[in-house]
Design a protein around this motif. Structure first.
Motif, PDB file in Angstrom:
ATOM      1  N   GLU A  59       1.914  16.002   1.479  1.00 26.10           N
ATOM      2  CA  GLU A  59       0.486  16.250   1.694  1.00 26.10           C
ATOM      3  C   GLU A  59       0.212  17.526   2.477  1.00 26.10           C
ATOM      4  O   GLU A  59      -0.468  18.434   1.996  1.00 26.10           O
ATOM      5  CB  GLU A  59      -0.140  15.087   2.462  1.00 26.10           C
ATOM      6  CG  GLU A  59      -0.099  13.775   1.749  1.00 26.10           C
ATOM      7  CD  GLU A  59      -1.063  12.787   2.387  1.00 26.10           C
ATOM      8  OE1 GLU A  59      -2.276  12.963   2.249  1.00 26.10           O
ATOM      9  OE2 GLU A  59      -0.593  11.837   3.045  1.00 26.10           O
TER      10      GLU A  59
ATOM     11  N   PHE B 173       0.824  -1.221   0.000  1.00 24.97           N
ATOM     12  CA  PHE B 173       0.000   0.000   0.000  1.00 24.97           C
ATOM     13  C   PHE B 173       0.851   1.261   0.000  1.00 24.97           C
ATOM     14  O   PHE B 173       0.688   2.141  -0.846  1.00 24.97           O
ATOM     15  CB  PHE B 173      -0.908  -0.046   1.230  1.00 24.97           C
ATOM     16  CG  PHE B 173      -1.550   1.265   1.599  1.00 24.97           C
ATOM     17  CD1 PHE B 173      -2.598   1.782   0.841  1.00 24.97           C
ATOM     18  CD2 PHE B 173      -1.140   1.974   2.725  1.00 24.97           C
ATOM     19  CE1 PHE B 173      -3.209   2.984   1.189  1.00 24.97           C
ATOM     20  CE2 PHE B 173      -1.743   3.171   3.087  1.00 24.97           C
ATOM     21  CZ  PHE B 173      -2.781   3.679   2.320  1.00 24.97           C
TER      22      PHE B 173
ATOM     23  N   ARG C 164       0.302  15.196  10.453  1.00 27.34           N
ATOM     24  CA  ARG C 164      -0.619  14.560   9.504  1.00 27.34           C
ATOM     25  C   ARG C 164      -1.453  15.594   8.738  1.00 27.34           C
ATOM     26  O   ARG C 164      -1.761  16.665   9.251  1.00 27.34           O
ATOM     27  CB  ARG C 164      -1.557  13.606  10.242  1.00 27.34           C
ATOM     28  CG  ARG C 164      -0.901  12.316  10.676  1.00 27.34           C
ATOM     29  CD  ARG C 164      -1.975  11.269  10.964  1.00 27.34           C
ATOM     30  NE  ARG C 164      -1.437  10.096  11.614  1.00 27.34           N
ATOM     31  CZ  ARG C 164      -0.888   9.074  10.967  1.00 27.34           C
ATOM     32  NH1 ARG C 164      -0.783   9.101   9.661  1.00 27.34           N
ATOM     33  NH2 ARG C 164      -0.448   8.024  11.638  1.00 27.34           N
ATOM     34  N   PRO C 165      -1.889  15.190   7.534  1.00 30.38           N
ATOM     35  CA  PRO C 165      -2.576  16.143   6.654  1.00 30.38           C
ATOM     36  C   PRO C 165      -4.103  16.156   6.705  1.00 30.38           C
ATOM     37  O   PRO C 165      -4.725  17.037   6.115  1.00 30.38           O
ATOM     38  CB  PRO C 165      -2.150  15.633   5.268  1.00 30.38           C
ATOM     39  CG  PRO C 165      -2.055  14.146   5.453  1.00 30.38           C
ATOM     40  CD  PRO C 165      -1.526  13.948   6.856  1.00 30.38           C
TER      41      PRO C 165
HETATM   42  C1  DMJ Z   1      -0.790   9.129   4.414  1.00 30.17           C
HETATM   43  O1  DMJ Z   1       0.242   8.300   4.073  1.00 30.17           O
HETATM   44  C2  DMJ Z   1      -2.032   8.816   3.630  1.00 30.17           C
HETATM   45  O2  DMJ Z   1      -2.877   9.920   3.660  1.00 30.17           O
HETATM   46  C3  DMJ Z   1      -2.752   7.601   4.131  1.00 30.17           C
HETATM   47  O3  DMJ Z   1      -3.967   7.362   3.468  1.00 30.17           O
HETATM   48  C4  DMJ Z   1      -3.044   7.746   5.601  1.00 30.17           C
HETATM   49  N1  DMJ Z   1      -1.921   8.145   6.378  1.00 30.17           N
HETATM   50  C5  DMJ Z   1      -0.966   9.094   5.889  1.00 30.17           C
HETATM   51  C6  DMJ Z   1      -1.029  10.479   6.440  1.00 30.17           C
HETATM   52  O4  DMJ Z   1      -1.573  10.625   7.668  1.00 30.17           O
END
Ligand code: DMJ
Length: 693
Positions: A638, A229, A564-565
């Motif tokens: 992101e 993934f 985180r985004p």
């Molecule tokens: C990212 O790698 C991707 O958005 C994924 O779907 C979930 N986690 C991280 C960011 O938090």
């Protein structure tokens, strides 16, 4: 009765385990299928011939495929002018790079050095301490372009810090000023993941540098096990997005070189990743050995893959199929959707683990957070990616969203924040009042699903607009507020990894508030409600604290912030779709909190300081910056990209033409042709009728 907020719906006022889960274990797991022993005929037939002995993987001859459109279409004379211009530009850019050490897209001005830029940013960050109290939407005449520039500066400092001490390595640790690789030689983790952000920000010579590294140093024929993934969404998605942007938006960071570099690397990688789908059911294994193109089951969870991971690979492989005409990519990833749907889960809500051997789910844990999140995201995005030609995914999205509303949406005790809870033991068992930060992708995705990505004012004029979409937009707005509240409630202004919420007992569910709506959709007209002004806070009578503070509970083990985004991602969608500037204001507050509390500064000899990078935090309630010494690749891929786009014009990298993968890599929407059609249908949900006597 109209559709409205639950009672005591608040407005929010401002107040002055898995960061390594992408990496497959180094210890080899049981080999199913194995080297050259492909079991599922369709997907892997070419791999059997390709991967024999130590032969290098040949590049796919995608140019010969029927649907591959050559990108050089101009007459020869124009092509040679372009080529000549490109060569000159290349030399100019290279010269600039070597002379100044760094680039700027404006070649006529002298670029500042890393230390100067880092120093300027640090001075600005320090000045934020004296910022006047946030006035929210009351502020007028905001210069959004200037704010966007601050995001760009932050990105440049992050990138240059990485480039200075960890160039080519997969991880960057800005405090110890080191980096390391996940596999020998590196996967391009930082460079490939950030490449399209470099393009979007028009950082030309940095793109050239990244591109040279990709051309000369990036190799995927490595004897290493990697996460199927994460490698798909970050590396394959990053390369494909770079191909898309460089061909569709040629004015963004134009550089010279072979047009086909990114797609050739992407095809090489995709061929290797395909081995992960070589399971009995077609559900991909959690990991894959890149050299052998052999899938490997997870070492834990009895070999089950995470559902979100197994089901969030379609945008990447389908775009590649469309570019190359290789239907195998398409078939491999759509098979996953068919296998999942064949399980006929109630109300479209899937448990978070799935077995590659038979496609059955493991356990009953249902959530929109880790291991569940992007399954839902990719349902609606698959529908949009193929220009609404595949209604099956819209049907699955609608069903799942209705399931979320029915079983997971609840409200907090005092402020009536809207929460998407979890069902750890299945839908018949109690709701857990917990939301991972990851769930905050949902408000933006709901708004995207309701409107298709066009502005709300326009979407509402469509004959297909109904009460259902009104309700979805209201849900999106309310959830957006909850995500914003998880930032407001902490001392740094940054959200924790996980938030818990205080609920009524038994929990107050959506059905209690809107008995005629929810699962049955209802037939009432929704009330149009705008977001209340951010500066109007609901305080419980005689209390100094806003109500939402009583409702949010952060546990000691969840206090970290990994940059985180998801929340800024949703703000970006909400602003693009509604045009409501409130979302930009919230984003600006969040951005300032990020730079204030995650910047890593280094002392200069003259006593001043400059920023060398940004890092994850250990504790969002400790303003003395207890840090983790790691800058996640999604910070540049992101989080900063979404901030930049939030402060850009609404039609820049338009939502109507692009679909962002789950790692924020924009890919084009397209109309599939030829073999690239939906190759499966849903099984009937009706109980089998008894034959007539
Ligand atoms: C990212 O790698 C991707 O958005 C994924 O779907 C979930 N986690 C991280 C960011 O938090």
């Amino acid at each position: 009765m109209s559709f409205k907020h639950p009672p005591i719906n608040p407005s929010l006022s401002p107040r002055p385990l898995d960061n390594n889960y992408w990496r497959a274990s180094q210890s080899p797991g049981p080999r199913l299928g194995g080297y050259g022993l492909s079991q599922s005929a369709g997907v892997s037939s070419n791999l059997n011939t390709v991967f024999s002995g130590d032969r290098a993987l040949p590049m796919y001859t995608y140019k010969d495929k029927p649907y591959f459109a050559p990108r050089r279409t101009g007459p020869r004379s124009r092509q040679s002018k372009i080529l000549y211009g490109g060569i000159c530009l290349f030399f100019l850019v290279s010269l600039w790079y070597y002379v100044s050490g760094r680039d700027s897209p404006e070649l006529s001005t002298k670029a500042p050095t890393d230390a100067q830029r880092g120093h300027e940013l640090w001075t600005w960050v320090q000045s934020l301490e004296n910022e006047p109290k946030y006035e929210g939407v009351a502020q007028k005449n905001i210069d959004w372009a200037a704010r966007r520039e601050k995001v760009r500066d932050t990105f440049i400092v992050s990138w240059d810090g990485y480039e200075d001490v960890a160039w080519g390595l997969d991880e960057y640790k800005p405090i110890s000023k080191t980096g390391k690789n996940m596999v020998e030689g590196g996967m391009g983790w930082m460079i490939v993941d950030a490449l399209d952000t470099l393009m979007i920000m028009n950082l030309t010579s940095r793109v050239q540098h990244a591109r040279s590294w990709i051309q000369n140093s990036l190799r995927y024929d490595q004897n290493h096990d990697v996460s199927t993934f994460e490698t798909t969404i970050r590396m394959l998605g990053g390369l494909l997005s770079a191909h898309h942007l460089s061909t569709t938006y040629p004015n963004l960071a134009p550089v010279s070189g072979d047009d086909d570099l990114y797609i050739e690397k992407a095809t090489d990688l995709a061929e290797r990743l395909l081995g992960a789908f070589d399971s009995k059911s077609g559900i991909p294994y959690a990991s894959v050995n890149l050299k052998k193109s052999a899938g490997l089951p997870a070492h834990s969870d009895n070999g089950a893959s995470s559902t979100a991971e197994a089901t969030s690979v379609q945008l990447e492989f389908k775009y590649l199929a469309n570019l190359t005409g290789e239907a195998e990519y398409w078939r491999a990833v759509e098979k996953v959707m068919e296998v999942v749907d064949d399980q006929k889960v109630p109300d479209g809500l899937v448990p978070i683990y799935i077995y590659p051997n038979d496609g059955s789910f493991r356990g009953q844990n249902i959530r929109l957070g880790s291991r569940g999140d992007s399954y839902y995201e990719y349902l609606i995005k698959q529908y949009l990616q193929t220009s609404q030609q595949e209604p099956v995914y819209k049907e699955m999205w609608d069903e799942a969203l209705m399931g979320i509303r029915k079983h997971l949406v609840t409200y907090t005790k005092r402020a009536r924040l809207t929460v998407v809870g979890e069902r750890p033991s299945g839908l018949e068992n109690p709701l857990a009042p917990k939301m991972d930060h990851l769930v905050c992708f949902l408000p933006g995705t709901i708004a995207l699903g309701a409107t298709g990505g066009i502005p709300l004012s326009q979407a509402k004029k469509s004959p297909n607009w109904s009460q259902r979409q009104d309700e979805e937009m209201l849900l999106a707005k309310e959830l957006m507020k909850t995500c914003w509240a998880t930032y407001l409630v902490t001392k740094t202004g940054l959200a924790p990894e996980i938030s818990y919420f205080r609920l009524d007992q038994p929990p107050f569910m959506m059905h209690d508030v809107y008995p005629e709506s929810t699962a049955a959709t209802g037939n009432r007209k929704s009330e149009q409600q705008d977001l209340p002004s951010v500066s109007e806070t609901l305080y419980p009578p005689g209390d100094e604290r806003p109500a939402y503070e009583y409702d949010i509970d952060i546990h000691a083990q969840d206090k970290h912030n990994l940059q985180r985004p998801e929340t800024v991602e949703s703000l970006f969608y909400m602003y693009r779709i509604t045009g409501d500037e409130t979302y930009r204001h919230w984003g600006w507050e969040m951005f300032k909190s990020f730079v204030r509390h995650t910047a890593v500064a280094e002392k200069d000899t003259d006593g001043s300081s400059h920023i060398v990078g940004f890092t994850s935090l250990s504790n969002i309630n400790d303003v003395s910056a207890v840090t983790r010494d790691n800058m996640e690749s999604f910070w540049m891929a992101e989080t900063l990209k979404y901030f930049y786009l939030l402060f850009s014009d609404r039609d820049f990298i338009s939502l109507e033409e692009n679909v962002f993968n789950t790692e924020a890599h924009p890919l084009p929407r397209f109309r599939p042709v030829g073999d690239l059609t939906t190759g499966w249908t849903r099984k009937s949900r009706q109980p089998e009728s008894t034959p007539p006597q």
